[in-house]
Design a protein around this motif. Sequence first.
Motif, PDB file in Angstrom:
ATOM      1  N   HIS A 170       0.835  -1.212   0.000  1.00  0.00           N
ATOM      2  CA  HIS A 170       0.000   0.000   0.000  1.00  0.00           C
ATOM      3  C   HIS A 170       0.871   1.263   0.000  1.00  0.00           C
ATOM      4  O   HIS A 170       0.573   2.237  -0.690  1.00  0.00           O
ATOM      5  CB  HIS A 170      -0.935   0.015   1.218  1.00  0.00           C
ATOM      6  CG  HIS A 170      -2.008  -1.016   1.136  1.00  0.00           C
ATOM      7  ND1 HIS A 170      -2.689  -1.487   2.229  1.00  0.00           N
ATOM      8  CD2 HIS A 170      -2.535  -1.682   0.066  1.00  0.00           C
ATOM      9  CE1 HIS A 170      -3.581  -2.396   1.849  1.00  0.00           C
ATOM     10  NE2 HIS A 170      -3.496  -2.533   0.539  1.00  0.00           N
ATOM     11  N   GLN A 174       0.932   4.236  -2.825  1.00  0.00           N
ATOM     12  CA  GLN A 174       0.704   5.649  -2.506  1.00  0.00           C
ATOM     13  C   GLN A 174       1.863   6.518  -3.004  1.00  0.00           C
ATOM     14  O   GLN A 174       1.644   7.607  -3.526  1.00  0.00           O
ATOM     15  CB  GLN A 174       0.484   5.821  -1.001  1.00  0.00           C
ATOM     16  CG  GLN A 174      -0.935   5.407  -0.606  1.00  0.00           C
ATOM     17  CD  GLN A 174      -1.049   4.939   0.834  1.00  0.00           C
ATOM     18  OE1 GLN A 174      -0.106   5.028   1.609  1.00  0.00           O
ATOM     19  NE2 GLN A 174      -2.214   4.434   1.193  1.00  0.00           N
ATOM     20  N   GLU A 192      -9.094  -2.048   2.525  1.00  0.00           N
ATOM     21  CA  GLU A 192      -8.021  -1.726   1.570  1.00  0.00           C
ATOM     22  C   GLU A 192      -8.454  -0.589   0.639  1.00  0.00           C
ATOM     23  O   GLU A 192      -7.719   0.373   0.416  1.00  0.00           O
ATOM     24  CB  GLU A 192      -7.685  -2.976   0.747  1.00  0.00           C
ATOM     25  CG  GLU A 192      -6.742  -2.742  -0.419  1.00  0.00           C
ATOM     26  CD  GLU A 192      -6.154  -4.035  -0.971  1.00  0.00           C
ATOM     27  OE1 GLU A 192      -5.023  -4.352  -0.607  1.00  0.00           O
ATOM     28  OE2 GLU A 192      -6.860  -4.730  -1.744  1.00  0.00           O
ATOM     29  N   ASN A 196      -6.969   3.352   0.898  1.00  0.00           N
ATOM     30  CA  ASN A 196      -5.977   3.700  -0.125  1.00  0.00           C
ATOM     31  C   ASN A 196      -6.501   4.529  -1.281  1.00  0.00           C
ATOM     32  O   ASN A 196      -5.714   5.134  -2.004  1.00  0.00           O
ATOM     33  CB  ASN A 196      -5.344   2.428  -0.690  1.00  0.00           C
ATOM     34  CG  ASN A 196      -4.454   1.752   0.323  1.00  0.00           C
ATOM     35  OD1 ASN A 196      -3.349   2.213   0.580  1.00  0.00           O
ATOM     36  ND2 ASN A 196      -4.940   0.687   0.934  1.00  0.00           N
TER      37      ASN A 196
END
Length: 227
Positions: A170, A174, A192, A196
């Motif tokens: 993750h 990002q 999730e 995100n």
Amino acid sequence: KKCKNVSFELKKGEILGITGLLGSGRTELAMTLFGMEKIESGKIYLNGKEVKITSPIAAQKMKIGYVPEDRLSEGLFLTQSIGDNIIISEIDRLKKKNGQFDRKRRNEEVEKWVKELEIKTDNPDNPATTLSGGNQQRIVLAKWLACDLDVLILNGPTVGVDIGSKHDIHKVLQNLAGQGLGIIIISDDLPEVIQNCSRVLVIKGGKIRSEYSTQNVTEKMIIDDMM
């Protein structure tokens, strides 16, 4: 086809979530965007220009990448080395002017991605089978990122990986969005998606049922729409 009247946009540097139950059409949508399923009607625009994505090779040329749900059968050559898996899709770029393979550049490229994605290995010449599920998923990511993409579609990006790797993957996504990559996460892991993504589309019966900003959506709202 499994999807109809689907319309949405993805901005540069955005992480967009797409969710729905199994069989909702979410995977078919990803496969269509990557040229694995044919579009019967409708248009796709990339950077303001209409494009025809007729095959995965055409998608790659347009700087679109796809990480499938089943990374072991579709995303990796398990018996090959970690390094070879990473550079497989940019092999043509690693040739010298005389057509010979540039070993030095290859090794630099492998080193760069092992470091950048924190792939836990003592030796990138080891086969991909020597890695954990989370690290194998990072190789699949590296393979695509080495192609210098504009759009990356991930189907179930953290299915079957441990909690630590999930967090790391993750973080990588990002960072990539921060560098301007447009990312689509297709997942039924609602935390999730909510944590995100900036927006989430809920698909049901091949149609977009709803769209939310993840700042003001709850898991319950999404589940109600899926059902």
